[in-house]
Design a protein around this motif. Structure first.
Motif, PDB file in Angstrom:
ATOM      1  N   MET A  88       0.822  -1.247  -0.020  1.00 30.64           N
ATOM      2  CA  MET A  88      -0.215  -0.041   0.079  1.00 30.64           C
ATOM      3  C   MET A  88       1.075   1.181  -0.155  1.00 30.64           C
ATOM      4  SD  MET A  88      -3.034   0.803   2.670  1.00 30.64           S
ATOM      5  CE  MET A  88      -2.536   2.119   3.453  1.00 30.64           C
ATOM      6  N   ALA A  89       0.444   2.197  -0.906  1.00 30.95           N
ATOM      7  CA  ALA A  89       1.167   3.481  -0.845  1.00 30.95           C
ATOM      8  C   ALA A  89       1.288   4.124   0.524  1.00 30.95           C
ATOM      9  CB  ALA A  89       0.568   4.526  -1.787  1.00 30.95           C
ATOM     10  N   ARG A  90       2.329   4.545   1.083  1.00 28.27           N
ATOM     11  CA  ARG A  90       2.458   5.285   2.088  1.00 28.27           C
ATOM     12  C   ARG A  90       3.178   7.017   2.298  1.00 28.27           C
ATOM     13  NH1 ARG A  90       5.739   1.430   5.909  1.00 28.27           N
ATOM     14  NH2 ARG A  90       7.087   1.542   4.099  1.00 28.27           N
ATOM     15  N   THR A  91       2.792   7.462   3.195  1.00 26.57           N
ATOM     16  CA  THR A  91       3.395   8.833   3.332  1.00 26.57           C
ATOM     17  C   THR A  91       4.662   8.789   4.033  1.00 26.57           C
ATOM     18  OG1 THR A  91       2.419   9.297   5.393  1.00 26.57           O
ATOM     19  CG2 THR A  91       1.260  10.113   3.266  1.00 26.57           C
ATOM     20  N   LEU A  92       5.600   9.791   3.820  1.00 28.73           N
ATOM     21  CA  LEU A  92       6.880   9.605   4.744  1.00 28.73           C
ATOM     22  C   LEU A  92       6.697   9.510   6.312  1.00 28.73           C
ATOM     23  CD1 LEU A  92       9.976  10.790   5.179  1.00 28.73           C
ATOM     24  CD2 LEU A  92       8.913  13.012   5.150  1.00 28.73           C
ATOM     25  N   ALA A  93       5.580  10.189   6.580  1.00 30.52           N
ATOM     26  CA  ALA A  93       5.275  10.169   8.280  1.00 30.52           C
ATOM     27  C   ALA A  93       4.881   8.582   8.582  1.00 30.52           C
ATOM     28  CB  ALA A  93       4.085  11.200   8.444  1.00 30.52           C
ATOM     29  N   GLU A  94       4.079   7.968   7.550  1.00 27.53           N
ATOM     30  CA  GLU A  94       3.710   6.583   7.890  1.00 27.53           C
ATOM     31  C   GLU A  94       4.857   5.639   7.939  1.00 27.53           C
ATOM     32  OE1 GLU A  94      -0.922   7.567   6.345  1.00 27.53           O
ATOM     33  OE2 GLU A  94       0.551   6.699   5.031  1.00 27.53           O
ATOM     34  N   LYS A  95       5.728   5.978   7.005  1.00 31.13           N
ATOM     35  CA  LYS A  95       6.915   5.103   6.827  1.00 31.13           C
ATOM     36  C   LYS A  95       7.692   4.815   7.935  1.00 31.13           C
ATOM     37  CE  LYS A  95       7.332   5.565   1.820  1.00 31.13           C
ATOM     38  NZ  LYS A  95       8.042   5.639   0.635  1.00 31.13           N
ATOM     39  N   VAL A  96       8.029   6.285   8.592  1.00 32.74           N
ATOM     40  CA  VAL A  96       9.005   6.478   9.697  1.00 32.74           C
ATOM     41  C   VAL A  96       8.100   5.821  10.948  1.00 32.74           C
ATOM     42  CG1 VAL A  96      10.117   8.067  11.374  1.00 32.74           C
ATOM     43  CG2 VAL A  96       9.995   8.475   8.702  1.00 32.74           C
ATOM     44  N   TRP A  97       7.038   6.061  11.056  1.00 31.51           N
ATOM     45  CA  TRP A  97       5.868   5.659  11.986  1.00 31.51           C
ATOM     46  C   TRP A  97       6.079   4.042  12.209  1.00 31.51           C
ATOM     47  CZ3 TRP A  97       2.787   7.918  15.664  1.00 31.51           C
ATOM     48  CH2 TRP A  97       2.124   7.235  16.290  1.00 31.51           C
ATOM     49  N   SER A  98       5.915   3.474  11.100  1.00 28.67           N
ATOM     50  CA  SER A  98       5.840   1.972  11.048  1.00 28.67           C
ATOM     51  C   SER A  98       7.221   1.473  11.310  1.00 28.67           C
ATOM     52  CB  SER A  98       5.248   1.521   9.827  1.00 28.67           C
ATOM     53  OG  SER A  98       5.801   1.812   8.842  1.00 28.67           O
ATOM     54  N   ASP A  99       8.388   1.967  10.906  1.00 30.65           N
ATOM     55  CA  ASP A  99       9.512   1.266  11.134  1.00 30.65           C
ATOM     56  C   ASP A  99      10.079   1.643  12.604  1.00 30.65           C
ATOM     57  OD1 ASP A  99       9.869   0.858   8.522  1.00 30.65           O
ATOM     58  OD2 ASP A  99      11.257   2.294   7.978  1.00 30.65           O
ATOM     59  N   PRO A 111      -1.547   6.880  16.404  1.00 26.69           N
ATOM     60  CA  PRO A 111      -1.086   7.624  14.999  1.00 26.69           C
ATOM     61  C   PRO A 111      -1.670   8.974  14.686  1.00 26.69           C
ATOM     62  CG  PRO A 111      -2.016   5.246  14.898  1.00 26.69           C
ATOM     63  CD  PRO A 111      -2.466   5.542  16.163  1.00 26.69           C
ATOM     64  N   PHE A 112      -1.047   9.702  14.098  1.00 26.04           N
ATOM     65  CA  PHE A 112      -1.448  10.988  13.720  1.00 26.04           C
ATOM     66  C   PHE A 112      -2.258  10.875  12.367  1.00 26.04           C
ATOM     67  CE2 PHE A 112       2.859  11.774  15.776  1.00 26.04           C
ATOM     68  CZ  PHE A 112       2.482  12.605  16.732  1.00 26.04           C
ATOM     69  N   LYS A 113      -2.902  11.838  11.783  1.00 24.40           N
ATOM     70  CA  LYS A 113      -3.472  12.167  10.553  1.00 24.40           C
ATOM     71  C   LYS A 113      -2.246  12.717   9.832  1.00 24.40           C
ATOM     72  CE  LYS A 113      -7.103  14.024  12.126  1.00 24.40           C
ATOM     73  NZ  LYS A 113      -8.201  14.862  12.125  1.00 24.40           N
ATOM     74  N   THR A 114      -2.435  12.941   8.287  1.00 20.98           N
ATOM     75  CA  THR A 114      -1.421  13.443   7.574  1.00 20.98           C
ATOM     76  C   THR A 114      -1.847  14.548   6.896  1.00 20.98           C
ATOM     77  OG1 THR A 114      -1.652  11.889   5.783  1.00 20.98           O
ATOM     78  CG2 THR A 114       0.126  11.547   7.506  1.00 20.98           C
ATOM     79  N   MET A 115      -1.453  15.479   6.633  1.00 14.39           N
ATOM     80  CA  MET A 115      -1.618  16.701   5.687  1.00 14.39           C
ATOM     81  C   MET A 115      -0.559  17.334   5.097  1.00 14.39           C
ATOM     82  SD  MET A 115      -2.798  20.686   7.261  1.00 14.39           S
ATOM     83  CE  MET A 115      -4.045  20.029   8.166  1.00 14.39           C
ATOM     84  N   ALA A 116      -0.754  17.302   3.642  1.00  9.85           N
ATOM     85  CA  ALA A 116       0.113  17.895   2.686  1.00  9.85           C
ATOM     86  C   ALA A 116       0.029  19.443   2.540  1.00  9.85           C
ATOM     87  CB  ALA A 116       0.057  17.212   1.566  1.00  9.85           C
ATOM     88  N   ILE A 117       1.238  20.026   2.939  1.00  7.81           N
ATOM     89  CA  ILE A 117       1.149  21.519   2.642  1.00  7.81           C
ATOM     90  C   ILE A 117       2.033  21.702   1.130  1.00  7.81           C
ATOM     91  CG2 ILE A 117       1.848  23.812   3.605  1.00  7.81           C
ATOM     92  CD1 ILE A 117       0.028  22.704   5.476  1.00  7.81           C
ATOM     93  N   THR A 118       1.589  21.824   0.180  1.00  7.04           N
ATOM     94  CA  THR A 118       1.994  21.737  -0.970  1.00  7.04           C
ATOM     95  C   THR A 118       2.413  23.056  -1.561  1.00  7.04           C
ATOM     96  OG1 THR A 118       1.262  19.761  -1.749  1.00  7.04           O
ATOM     97  CG2 THR A 118       2.049  21.110  -3.547  1.00  7.04           C
TER      98      THR A 118
END
Lengths: 470, 195
Positions: free
Chosen positions: A1-12, A162-169
């Motif tokens: 499943m595609a993951r965000t940067l934050a989710e990758k660091v969290w799960s590791d 776990p946090f939610k994620t928000m992209a600030i583009t």
């Protein structure tokens, strides 16, 4: 499943996951300072626990140390007792410490990155809300309370939901003279001081990729002012170049392994964020705050807003209260506001690039009559680097004060404070009532705006100086 | 930690949004190295104003604070929670809290109940009209009751369980020390150490 940067660091970093309970996360780096740790060490003593990983813990003295006469004992006995308590606690529990006078002393969020201790993919915590700074490296970094400090000291872990994620583009390019500080102040005004609550922010897009590490740290530093515990930026070549060769950066084969891992961290192309905010960098201009929270800001070319113009009743009431506290009248051009003090420093803008940018504006000019301009480097290293470049002389010749390293007037725990009613332009992060001294009034600005303001005596952009000179 | 099931007491209305932790406890009080004795520091700047709500005779002895949105923003200082508790507060009621403040409260046993802003407004009206109203906060039922008003509030399930049981977080984590040991043993060698 595609993951965000934050989710990758969290799960590791998940040590233990159980349904209905918070995840137990391993903490790679725990930074400690004098203000939020004494009661945590006391807790360890009471329960006869030890510091599990002193080798993943580092203390520095920053919040209430003086920025002059540092070779003498700290004059304020209460500050001295707190600093002594930290020294004794570190000695008793085996925690490395950089004390006042040490070549590595400085603000905790300046010290970690410059030593190369902050690296992509790490979990970093500290009993300080501006720990979000370290997210600039693609680390998951956030502030914790004293109970959590004790928890990490004892177990090197934290139970977290776990946090939610928000992209600030941030698309496009920042115009000439517009800085990372202007960008983050504009973001906070846009989403509000509560807009990031419950989220980890990920800053991305062309304008972010173009920023130096120091500018990225300024951005991530102020994520907390939008209510987010953490802000992150994906690691890239800029990050690796900054880290390569630093004291605690991996060496040899470890470096190669680390970089290979770091390259896996950026959010996957199809990763989903829980929320997204898009900003056009090219529309931004120098930005300042007019109120008493960091979300009360406006372009410097604007006027003090009229509270009645706010649709939301709570925002209207907050604006009315803020203008009364700040002693400002609606409709006044922001550039006509005169200041008493200019503060250049803090974990937001106390790094070498900030000092260079301000020095470039100050060079060959004089600080306006009646204005006090305080320059406080973020660390001893920054201070020495600046002196090697002659920046101290530039500031001193202009009439500024050149101080020792520390948090200083950002939060006025040491003798550096405003007197009641005094107004400052400050490169720090909070314009709360009394933040820089009881009754003091704070306008948050970039280092460039701070420098131009020091010269003109009123809130000013560097461009205003050039117009004047011609 | 003391167990928390039901609390009944007088409540004070704090009609302000964005009450940051610098207002709850100014930085000059953070130099103390004890965990208690912060009652004098609570809202220190605002308490100099005789009109401030906690200086009014009708709010003496309050144990519940009903505040506007975004309570506890800013600095991570847990001293804010200690000061509120040392002053006598057991419960804060608001529509929104800053994350770090809320986490700190949960660790110390200060209940942060989340209700809709309309409920906050209704509570403000009730306790301003009748300051002696006994407000009942039932953590098991997740309800707040004042006069004719009964409303449910939100609280994190895990925090609720810990508060009701009065459990210490570090003790709970220490039960999993073997799991921490094995995670630690598998960490990559390139991770930095501080010495």
């Amino acid at each position: 499943m595609a993951r965000t940067l934050a989710e990758k660091v969290w799960s590791d970093h998940v040590v233990r996951h159980a349904e209905g309970e918070p995840d137990l996360l391993f903490i790679d780096l725990h930074l400690v300072h004098e203000v939020t740790s004494a009661q945590a060490f006391d807790g360890l003593r009471e329960t006869q626990r030890i510091v599990r990983r002193p080798d993943l813990t580092l203390a520095t003295e920053d919040h209430n140390v003086p920025t002059i006469d540092i070779d003498k004992p700290i004059a304020d006995p209460i500050s001295r007792a707190q600093v002594d308590a930290l020294r004794n606690n570190c000695a008793e529990f085996g925690v490395p410490i950089y004390s006042l006078g040490n070549a590595e002393q400085g603000i905790v969020h300046v010290v970690g990155p410059q030593l190369g201790l902050t690296q992509p993919g790490m979990t970093v915590v500290c009993g300080d809300s501006h720990t979000s700074t370290h997210g600039a490296f693609g680390a998951l970094a956030f502030g914790i309370g004293t109970s959590e400090v004790e928890h990490v000291l004892a177990t090197q872990t934290l139970p977290l939901k776990p946090f939610k994620t928000m992209a600030i583009t941030v698309n496009g390019a920042l115009p000439e003279g517009v800085t990372a500080k202007d960008l983050i102040l504009a973001v906070i005004t846009k989403i509000g001081t509560g807009g990031g609550q419950g989220y980890v922010l990920e800053y991305r897009g062309e304008a972010i990729r173009a920023l130096s590490m120091e500018a990225r740290m300024t951005i991530c530093n102020m994520s907390i002012e939008a209510g987010a515990r953490a802000g992150m930026i994906a690691p890239d070549e800029t990050t690796f170049d900054y880290l390569n060769g630093r004291d605690h950066a991996p060496k040899g084969a470890d470096w190669d392994a680390a970089v290979a891992y770091w390259r896996t961290l950026p959010s996957d192309a199809d990763a989903k964020f829980d929320a997204e905010v898009v900003i056009d960098a090219s529309e931004l201009s120098p930005f300042v705050t007019w109120g008493t929270n960091p979300g009360q800001g406006a372009p410097l070319s604007d006027v003090v807003p009229t509270p009645e113009d706010f649709a939301d009743p709570a925002a209207r009431e907050a604006a009315t209260k803020a203008l009364a506290y700040m002693g400002l009248t609606a409709g006044t051009p922001l550039k006509s506001i005169a200041v008493d003090t200019v503060f250049l420093g803090s974990c937001t803008n106390g790094r070498i690039e900030d000092l260079r940018a301000a020095a470039d504006i100050v060079r060959g000019r004089k600080v306006a009559d009646g204005v006090r301009f305080m320059v406080v480097p973020g660390s001893v290293r920054v201070r020495l680097e600046a002196m090697a470049e002659g920046l101290d002389k530039v500031f001193l010749e202009a009439g500024a004060e050149w101080r020792e390293a520390g948090c200083s007037m950002c939060l006025a725990m040491n003798p550096d404070k405003l007197i009641p009613g005094e107004r400052s332009a400050s490169t720090s992060n909070r314009n709360f009532e009394g933040r820089q001294g009881p009754g003091g009034r704070t306008h948050l600005v970039s280092p460039q705006v701070a420098a131009a303001t020091a010269i003109r005596g009123t809130l000013s952009a560097p461009a205003d100086l050039i117009t004047n000179a011609s | 930690m003391e167990k928390f099931t039901v609390h009944t007491g007088k409540a004070a209305p704090l009609r302000a949004s964005n009450v940051d932790t610098d207002q709850i406890i100014p930085a000059e009080y953070l130099k103390r190295i004890t965990r208690h004795g912060f009652e004098d520091a609570l809202f220190a700047a605002w308490r100099k104003d005789p009109e401030f709500i906690l200086n009014q005779p009708q709010t003496q002895g309050v144990t519940i604070l009903v505040a506007g949105p975004d309570f506890g923003t800013g600095s991570s200082r847990e001293h804010a929670v200690w000061a509120l508790m040392d002053y006598g507060f057991k419960v804060i009621i608001s529509s929104r809290y800053a994350d770090i403040f809320r986490g700190n409260s949960g660790k110390q046993g200060l209940l942060t109940a989340v209700v809709d802003q309309e409920v906050v407004e209704a509570l403000w009206q009730i306790i301003e009209e009748a300051p002696e109203t006994q407000v009942k906060v039932d953590l098991e039922a997740r309800t707040v009751n004042a006069g004719e008003l009964t409303a449910s509030f939100e609280v994190d399930d895990y925090v609720r369980w810990r508060l009701i049981e009065g459990l210490d977080d570090i003790g709970l984590t220490m039960r999993h020390v073997e799991t921490i040991n094995s995670f630690e043993a598998a960490r990559p060698t390139f991770k930095p150490v501080t010495r």
